[in-house]
Design a protein around this motif. Structure first.
Motif, PDB file in Angstrom:
ATOM      1  N   ARG A 159       1.593   2.378   4.740  1.00  0.00           N
ATOM      2  CA  ARG A 159       1.931   3.893   4.536  1.00  0.00           C
ATOM      3  C   ARG A 159       2.627   4.018   3.240  1.00  0.00           C
ATOM      4  N   GLN A 160       3.247   3.140   2.693  1.00  0.00           N
ATOM      5  CA  GLN A 160       3.965   3.202   1.516  1.00  0.00           C
ATOM      6  C   GLN A 160       2.881   3.171   0.053  1.00  0.00           C
ATOM      7  N   LYS A 161       1.870   2.200   0.557  1.00  0.00           N
ATOM      8  CA  LYS A 161       0.900   1.770  -0.622  1.00  0.00           C
ATOM      9  C   LYS A 161      -0.173   2.727  -0.682  1.00  0.00           C
ATOM     10  N   TRP A 162      -0.696   3.177   0.616  1.00  0.00           N
ATOM     11  CA  TRP A 162      -1.861   3.948   0.664  1.00  0.00           C
ATOM     12  C   TRP A 162      -1.820   5.306   1.380  1.00  0.00           C
ATOM     13  N   GLY A 163      -0.506   5.757   1.681  1.00  0.00           N
ATOM     14  CA  GLY A 163      -0.354   6.829   2.588  1.00  0.00           C
ATOM     15  C   GLY A 163      -0.563   6.751   4.158  1.00  0.00           C
ATOM     16  N   ASN A 164      -0.279   7.989   4.875  1.00  0.00           N
ATOM     17  CA  ASN A 164      -0.252   7.944   6.375  1.00  0.00           C
ATOM     18  C   ASN A 164      -1.749   7.427   6.740  1.00  0.00           C
TER      19      ASN A 164
END
Length: 395
Positions: A71-76
């Protein structure tokens, strides 16, 4: 003693990966092709060790979950694809695990398969609500792995293969007509879902960065045990079934073939091993699917959380319902699960690989050159599996 105390996450991964589907495929390949495909198990074990090691190091390097890192690197969207993808695959194949566990008990102890399916499912759900579910899961999975090793080793002792035949099985070759089954064998042994969940298990175990050596040794031990179990099944099938031309269509077929030659006791011992493989996969797959779904939906990943336990129970209930209604794993569910696997598994494998190479996240635990090379080869294998599945499924 230190090594024995460290056992847990790797053996849990081995237990949940080797289920009735793996048992059927390895038996089938041994029955049809003898010893010729032992080398495939060795390659699958090396790739599984590579990605399970990555998962373990990611769990040690950070205090947040692997879904959270996605989630932090590429989103939800990336977190949802990973979590929901693994949930749907585990839920779709859960019926096969449930049927396998029920069949092992009904064939051994009598009564209908449906009765045992209900009992087994209720037992699995009841285990969730002990005070510390991770400790219960660890003990149950270690017990199931021990049962499998003892049972399938006994089967191997009944009909020991020759050393020359074993050696010949490690010469790479694919017999005509075996390619699809080889793909199935690699897919059943090289489980990205299992490698992904290793990061969670390491954190549940409570290991820290300074315990990296123990964590990796234990993870590798579990996968080597997985390879040994698969090899014992294939060797037994190659020794017992291949010379007689006896085919295998279900996990119980090899047990049925043992009874006329080696007696009722050998059949019962094999069925105990089948139960170990089925029940461990039933509980393990449900745990993966429910935990990752909860994490993807931002509901947390603590195995002692009531919401996480309810989602794990949901996977068990889905498996039991499908098993009771259809009596087996329906073709439509297999197609559905394979369709998700085609798209989700290479994405998840690539995510693990990229995070393992990220120095900001991993620090001194990031992938070394050997892991990078093996990981890249593993990604190529995953892509090949996806393309092959897509070809079979759609064309």
């Amino acid at each position: 003693m230190r090594w024995l105390k460290s056992l847990g996450p790797g053996l849990i991964t081995a237990a949940l990966v080797f289920g009735p589907g793996s048992l059927t495929i390895t038996s089938k390949l041994g029955a049809i092709y003898g010893f010729q495909l032992l080398w495939v198990i060795a390659i699958a074990v090396v790739l599984m060790i590579t990605f399970t090691g990555m998962g373990a190091r990611i769990g040690l390097a950070t205090e947040v979950s692997l879904i959270s890192i996605f989630r932090q690197k590429w989103g939800n969207l990336a977190a949802w694809v990973a979590g929901l993808g693994i949930f749907f695959v585990t839920a779709s194949f859960q019926a096969g695990n449930t049927v396998g566990a029920g069949m092992a008990l009904s064939e051994s102890l009598g009564s209908s398969n449906a009765v045992w399916i209900l009992i087994i499912s209720l037992l699995a759900i009841s285990l969730l609500f002990f005070k510390s579910f991770y400790r219960i899961l660890e003990k149950v999975m270690i017990a199931m792995v021990t049962i499998m090793v003892v049972s399938f080793f006994f089967t191997l002792v009944l009909a020991p293969p020759s050393f020359d035949n074993i050696v010949s099985g490690f010469k790479p070759s694919i017999p005509p007509g075996a390619f699809i089954l080889v793909i199935a064998l690699v897919a059943s042994s090289f489980s990205i879902a299992g490698a992904f969940y290793q990061a969670y298990l390491v954190q549940e175990k409570g290991w820290r960065k300074e315990q990296k050596g123990d964590a990796l040794r234990e993870s590798f031990t579990g996968i080597v045990v997985l390879g040994l179990i698969s090899s014992m099944i294939m060797l037994s099938a190659a020794t017992i079934l291949y010379p007689k031309g006896i085919g295998v269509n279900s996990a119980a077929d090899m047990g049925m073939a043992l009874e006329p030659v080696y007696g009722k006791f050998s059949f019962l011992v094999f069925m105990v091993g089948l139960f170990g493989a089925s029940f461990s996969s039933l509980l393990g797959n449900a745990t993966i699917g429910g935990t990752l779904l909860a994490d993807a939906l931002s509901m947390g990943r603590d195995l002692n959380s009531v919401r996480v336990k309810l989602l794990i129970s949901l996977v068990i209930v889905i498996g039991a319902a499908v098993a009771l209604i259809f009596g087996r794993l329906p073709l439509e569910l297999i197609v559905f699960a394979q369709g998700i696997t085609i798209f989700a598994v290479p994405f998840i494998g690539l995510g693990i690989f990229l995070i393992g190479n990220d120095g900001k996240i991993m620090g001194n635990m990031k992938n070394g050159i050997g892991t990078i090379l093996l990981g890249a080869f593993g990604l190529l294998v995953l892509l090949t599996l996806a393309v092959s599945n897509a070809y079979v499924l759609f064309f």
